[in-house]
Design a protein around this motif. Structure first.
Motif, short mmCIF file in Angstrom:
data_model
loop_
_atom_site.label_atom_id
_atom_site.label_comp_id
_atom_site.label_asym_id
_atom_site.label_seq_id
_atom_site.Cartn_x
_atom_site.Cartn_y
_atom_site.Cartn_z
N GLU A 1 0.94 -1.21 0.08
CA GLU A 1 0.09 0.07 -0.05
C GLU A 1 0.74 1.52 0.10
OE1 GLU A 1 -3.14 0.44 -0.54
OE2 GLU A 1 -3.33 -1.65 -0.80
N GLU A 2 1.93 1.34 0.78
CA GLU A 2 2.83 2.54 0.96
C GLU A 2 3.59 2.62 -0.41
OE1 GLU A 2 5.89 1.72 3.59
OE2 GLU A 2 4.33 1.73 5.29
N MET A 3 3.73 1.52 -1.22
CA MET A 3 4.38 1.46 -2.54
C MET A 3 3.49 2.04 -3.62
SD MET A 3 7.59 0.99 -2.88
CE MET A 3 7.84 1.75 -1.11
N LYS A 4 2.11 1.76 -3.42
CA LYS A 4 1.37 2.26 -4.37
C LYS A 4 1.10 3.93 -4.26
CE LYS A 4 -1.91 -1.77 -4.63
NZ LYS A 4 -2.95 -2.31 -4.38
N GLN A 5 0.87 4.11 -2.89
CA GLN A 5 0.84 5.55 -2.65
C GLN A 5 2.11 6.34 -3.35
OE1 GLN A 5 -2.02 7.00 -1.41
NE2 GLN A 5 -0.94 9.00 -1.79
N LYS A 6 3.32 5.80 -2.87
CA LYS A 6 4.29 6.69 -3.60
C LYS A 6 4.29 6.71 -5.12
CE LYS A 6 7.45 5.47 0.40
NZ LYS A 6 8.90 4.88 0.75
N VAL A 7 3.99 5.63 -5.73
CA VAL A 7 3.82 5.80 -7.15
C VAL A 7 2.71 6.76 -7.75
CG1 VAL A 7 3.07 4.32 -9.23
CG2 VAL A 7 4.64 3.40 -7.50
N LYS A 8 1.87 6.71 -7.09
CA LYS A 8 0.73 7.94 -7.08
C LYS A 8 1.19 9.31 -7.10
CE LYS A 8 -3.96 8.86 -6.07
NZ LYS A 8 -5.22 8.75 -4.93
N ASP A 9 1.95 9.32 -5.90
CA ASP A 9 2.76 10.84 -5.40
C ASP A 9 3.67 10.99 -6.64
OD1 ASP A 9 1.14 10.74 -3.33
OD2 ASP A 9 2.50 10.47 -2.03
N VAL A 10 4.49 10.11 -7.07
CA VAL A 10 5.30 10.60 -7.93
C VAL A 10 4.78 10.88 -9.30
CG1 VAL A 10 7.47 9.64 -9.42
CG2 VAL A 10 7.44 9.38 -6.68
N SER A 11 3.94 10.10 -9.76
CA SER A 11 3.00 10.21 -11.03
C SER A 11 2.49 11.50 -10.99
CB SER A 11 2.08 9.12 -11.21
OG SER A 11 1.49 9.46 -12.32
N LYS B 1 3.36 14.38 -9.35
CA LYS B 1 4.50 15.24 -9.51
C LYS B 1 4.81 15.46 -11.06
CE LYS B 1 5.97 15.11 -4.85
NZ LYS B 1 7.28 14.42 -3.82
N ASP B 2 5.12 14.34 -11.45
CA ASP B 2 5.67 14.15 -13.09
C ASP B 2 4.56 14.87 -13.79
OD1 ASP B 2 7.53 13.26 -14.88
OD2 ASP B 2 5.92 12.12 -15.59
N LYS B 3 3.39 14.56 -13.73
CA LYS B 3 2.20 15.37 -14.60
C LYS B 3 2.40 17.03 -14.31
CE LYS B 3 -1.05 11.55 -14.80
NZ LYS B 3 -2.30 11.13 -14.50
N LEU B 4 2.54 17.25 -13.02
CA LEU B 4 2.78 18.86 -12.75
C LEU B 4 3.95 19.32 -13.44
CD1 LEU B 4 1.57 18.96 -9.18
CD2 LEU B 4 0.33 19.60 -11.06
N LEU B 5 4.96 18.56 -13.45
CA LEU B 5 6.13 19.01 -13.76
C LEU B 5 6.06 19.17 -15.32
CD1 LEU B 5 9.03 19.91 -13.57
CD2 LEU B 5 9.87 17.48 -13.78
#
Length: 129
Positions: free
Chosen positions: A54-64, A66-70
């Protein structure tokens, strides 16, 4: 003197055995049943691994996100070109590609190509007499 291999199985609870799908029970039990691990998993191990996933899923979602915003920021600043959107109306090898009726002659412009219709020599009549 004959060795009988150990059989491992799961008894279905609240469902018939054929209704189970992959992922219906923890991967740790799946590994034990398929003899990929020696000992059956503990409840603590299953919970720990589930929390990790679950932590990994949340981290992947957060990074994704951030990448879209960038990417959006880079598009606005003109640092990166936006991806082009291609609209496909048919396959180029189809005789009617983009038109309702075929043409004998192929046509081409800067952005489109229209293949021409082709008939074999002899127009369907037998040449062997």
């Amino acid at each position: 003197g004959q060795i009988i291999p150990e059989r491992r199985f799961v008894e279905a609870v609240n469902r018939e055995a054929y209704q189970y799908q992959i992922g219906d029970f923890p991967a740790e039990w799946e590994a034990w049943i398929r003899k990929k691990r020696q000992d059956p998993p503990t409840i603590e191990e299953i919970l720990k691994n589930e929390n990790y996933r679950e932590e990994m899923k949340q981290k992947v979602k957060d990074v994704s996100e951030k990448d879209k915003l960038l990417q959006a920021k880079e598009y606005e600043e003109g640092l990166v070109a936006e991806p082009s959107h291609t609209q496909v109306k048919g396959h180029a090898s189809a005789p009617y590609y983009g038109r309702k009726e075929p043409s004998v002659d192929p046509t081409s412009t800067a952005n489109t190509f229209q293949p021409g219709a082709w008939m074999p020599p002899g127009n369907g009549t037998s040449q062997n007499k």
